[in-house]
Design a protein around this motif. Sequence first.
Motif, PDB file in Angstrom:
ATOM      1  N   GLU A  71      24.753  12.830 -15.673  1.00 25.10           N
ATOM      2  CA  GLU A  71      23.407  12.278 -15.465  1.00 25.10           C
ATOM      3  C   GLU A  71      22.589  13.157 -14.520  1.00 25.10           C
ATOM      4  O   GLU A  71      21.379  13.318 -14.701  1.00 25.10           O
ATOM      5  CB  GLU A  71      23.543  10.869 -14.893  1.00 25.10           C
ATOM      6  N   LEU A  72      23.257  13.739 -13.524  1.00 22.60           N
ATOM      7  CA  LEU A  72      22.565  14.587 -12.540  1.00 22.60           C
ATOM      8  C   LEU A  72      22.413  16.028 -13.021  1.00 22.60           C
ATOM      9  O   LEU A  72      21.884  16.872 -12.294  1.00 22.60           O
ATOM     10  CB  LEU A  72      23.331  14.564 -11.218  1.00 22.60           C
ATOM     11  N   GLY A  73      22.898  16.313 -14.203  1.00 23.39           N
ATOM     12  CA  GLY A  73      22.794  17.665 -14.723  1.00 23.39           C
ATOM     13  C   GLY A  73      23.784  18.633 -14.111  1.00 23.39           C
ATOM     14  O   GLY A  73      23.548  19.851 -14.094  1.00 23.39           O
ATOM     15  N   ILE A  74      24.905  18.117 -13.597  1.00 23.90           N
ATOM     16  CA  ILE A  74      25.941  18.954 -12.990  1.00 23.90           C
ATOM     17  C   ILE A  74      27.078  19.080 -13.994  1.00 23.90           C
ATOM     18  O   ILE A  74      27.793  18.107 -14.248  1.00 23.90           O
ATOM     19  CB  ILE A  74      26.447  18.332 -11.676  1.00 23.90           C
ATOM     20  N   PRO A  75      27.278  20.244 -14.595  1.00 28.31           N
ATOM     21  CA  PRO A  75      28.305  20.362 -15.638  1.00 28.31           C
ATOM     22  C   PRO A  75      29.719  20.323 -15.071  1.00 28.31           C
ATOM     23  O   PRO A  75      29.994  20.854 -14.001  1.00 28.31           O
ATOM     24  CB  PRO A  75      28.011  21.728 -16.267  1.00 28.31           C
ATOM     25  N   VAL A  76      30.586  19.644 -15.805  1.00 30.13           N
ATOM     26  CA  VAL A  76      32.024  19.597 -15.508  1.00 30.13           C
ATOM     27  C   VAL A  76      32.718  20.390 -16.613  1.00 30.13           C
ATOM     28  O   VAL A  76      32.546  20.075 -17.795  1.00 30.13           O
ATOM     29  CB  VAL A  76      32.547  18.145 -15.493  1.00 30.13           C
ATOM     30  N   PRO A  77      33.446  21.452 -16.273  1.00 29.01           N
ATOM     31  CA  PRO A  77      33.835  21.921 -14.934  1.00 29.01           C
ATOM     32  C   PRO A  77      32.993  23.078 -14.415  1.00 29.01           C
ATOM     33  O   PRO A  77      33.383  23.714 -13.435  1.00 29.01           O
ATOM     34  CB  PRO A  77      35.260  22.381 -15.174  1.00 29.01           C
ATOM     35  N   GLY A  78      31.851  23.375 -15.050  1.00 27.71           N
ATOM     36  CA  GLY A  78      31.076  24.549 -14.666  1.00 27.71           C
ATOM     37  C   GLY A  78      30.685  24.585 -13.200  1.00 27.71           C
ATOM     38  O   GLY A  78      30.815  25.615 -12.532  1.00 27.71           O
ATOM     39  N   ARG A  79      30.205  23.423 -12.682  1.00 25.82           N
ATOM     40  CA  ARG A  79      29.838  23.351 -11.261  1.00 25.82           C
ATOM     41  C   ARG A  79      30.667  22.338 -10.485  1.00 25.82           C
ATOM     42  O   ARG A  79      30.611  22.294  -9.264  1.00 25.82           O
ATOM     43  CB  ARG A  79      28.351  22.997 -11.119  1.00 25.82           C
ATOM     44  N   LEU A  80      31.413  21.486 -11.190  1.00 23.15           N
ATOM     45  CA  LEU A  80      32.195  20.448 -10.517  1.00 23.15           C
ATOM     46  C   LEU A  80      33.504  20.229 -11.268  1.00 23.15           C
ATOM     47  O   LEU A  80      33.492  19.977 -12.480  1.00 23.15           O
ATOM     48  CB  LEU A  80      31.410  19.133 -10.468  1.00 23.15           C
ATOM     49  N   SER A  81      34.625  20.311 -10.565  1.00 26.48           N
ATOM     50  CA  SER A  81      35.926  19.991 -11.157  1.00 26.48           C
ATOM     51  C   SER A  81      36.303  18.558 -10.820  1.00 26.48           C
ATOM     52  O   SER A  81      35.994  18.066  -9.724  1.00 26.48           O
ATOM     53  CB  SER A  81      37.001  20.954 -10.644  1.00 26.48           C
ATOM     54  N   VAL A  82      36.977  17.886 -11.754  1.00 29.91           N
ATOM     55  CA  VAL A  82      37.326  16.471 -11.600  1.00 29.91           C
ATOM     56  C   VAL A  82      38.819  16.292 -11.891  1.00 29.91           C
ATOM     57  O   VAL A  82      39.325  16.786 -12.905  1.00 29.91           O
ATOM     58  CB  VAL A  82      36.491  15.588 -12.553  1.00 29.91           C
ATOM     59  N   VAL A  83      39.493  15.546 -10.982  1.00 29.09           N
ATOM     60  CA  VAL A  83      40.915  15.219 -11.150  1.00 29.09           C
ATOM     61  C   VAL A  83      41.079  13.710 -11.024  1.00 29.09           C
ATOM     62  O   VAL A  83      40.518  13.098 -10.106  1.00 29.09           O
ATOM     63  CB  VAL A  83      41.789  15.918 -10.086  1.00 29.09           C
TER      64      VAL A  83
END
Length: 366
Positions: free
Chosen positions: A287-299
Amino acid sequence: MARRPTIKDIARQAGVSESAVSFALNDRPGVSQDTRARIRRVAEELGWQPNSAARALSGERSGAVGLVLARPAHTLGVESFFLQLVSGIQEVLSAARTALLFQVVEDIDAECAVYRRWWAERRVDGVLVVDPRMRDPRPALLGQLGLPAVTIGEPEPEPAGGGSSPAPGVPAAAVLPGPAVVSSVRADDAGAMAQVLDHLHGLGHRRIVHIAGLPGLAHTVRRMDSLRTEAARRGLGPDQVRSVVTDYSDAEGAAATRRVLAEPQPPTALVYDNDVMAVAGSAVAAELGIPVPGRLSVVAWDDSALCRVTHPRLTALVRDTAGFGRLAAEELLAVLAGGPPGVRISEQPRLEPRESTAPPPAHTES
């Protein structure tokens, strides 16, 4: 409605007295082997089963164990952990022809009240205790009631010299001598967190936030402590790696994600204490336009179908949650059979890297 067969019905059809039926069905002397066999055959033909309430009142086992969840009900409907846990518990109990008495309550005080009521009514032979807490009142209460228990998760150590006075609501006359019969099954939260930090640090992440669960739970505290320890071991301070607490719900997971991503120096990796929060957090990032995993990694801490069907698929800790439940049920049945209380260690979780984790953009980490 069909009427349940009674001892009187068995006595009439077998041509014996009711006392003879009682002797035969309770394995007591007083009837011949032939008569005992005839009575049992008639009981089976009639579909007779013992009255568990009456057996409990006579001091015999109730044939049931209890499980109480003190969690807000809205956090349970979407979380897969407890469904898998209960399925493992039920698998063992069903094979042992033992019933599971299950109740959801709002808080720890209500949970303790349920234990006192079950004890007074002789409803259960023992209990499975989930979500061990810091300064947990339940082990002392269960010990004083003489109700065998297995904690699912590592309990807080008993304070030195503690446990001698009655827990709230337990009459002094009801306190039983001797230590509490409390076993436990445990998971290696510290080892699991080390795997997560190894993976993220190896990818180059230096700003990591742990979206944790309820702050009063012992496993939440252990995970937060482990995060700090593992971060310090890699030269990362609390300004770089930290935890924030939630209630495990998707709503709070999403809100926490929104807050940390709005910071001047946002994290490049987020570690969530369950799958539901991880999926909710990934949706916030999108929603915020932050790509996963391009700019944010999630575990995600617990793997589930959610982690495997969302896009991108989430890196997650894989563990046998149903097996955890089976271990707990097996330990409780062993204690009820007269065995000593003990500790069982569950299988080590393993991190399954998927598409939600990658190196951070080069300009975001020093």
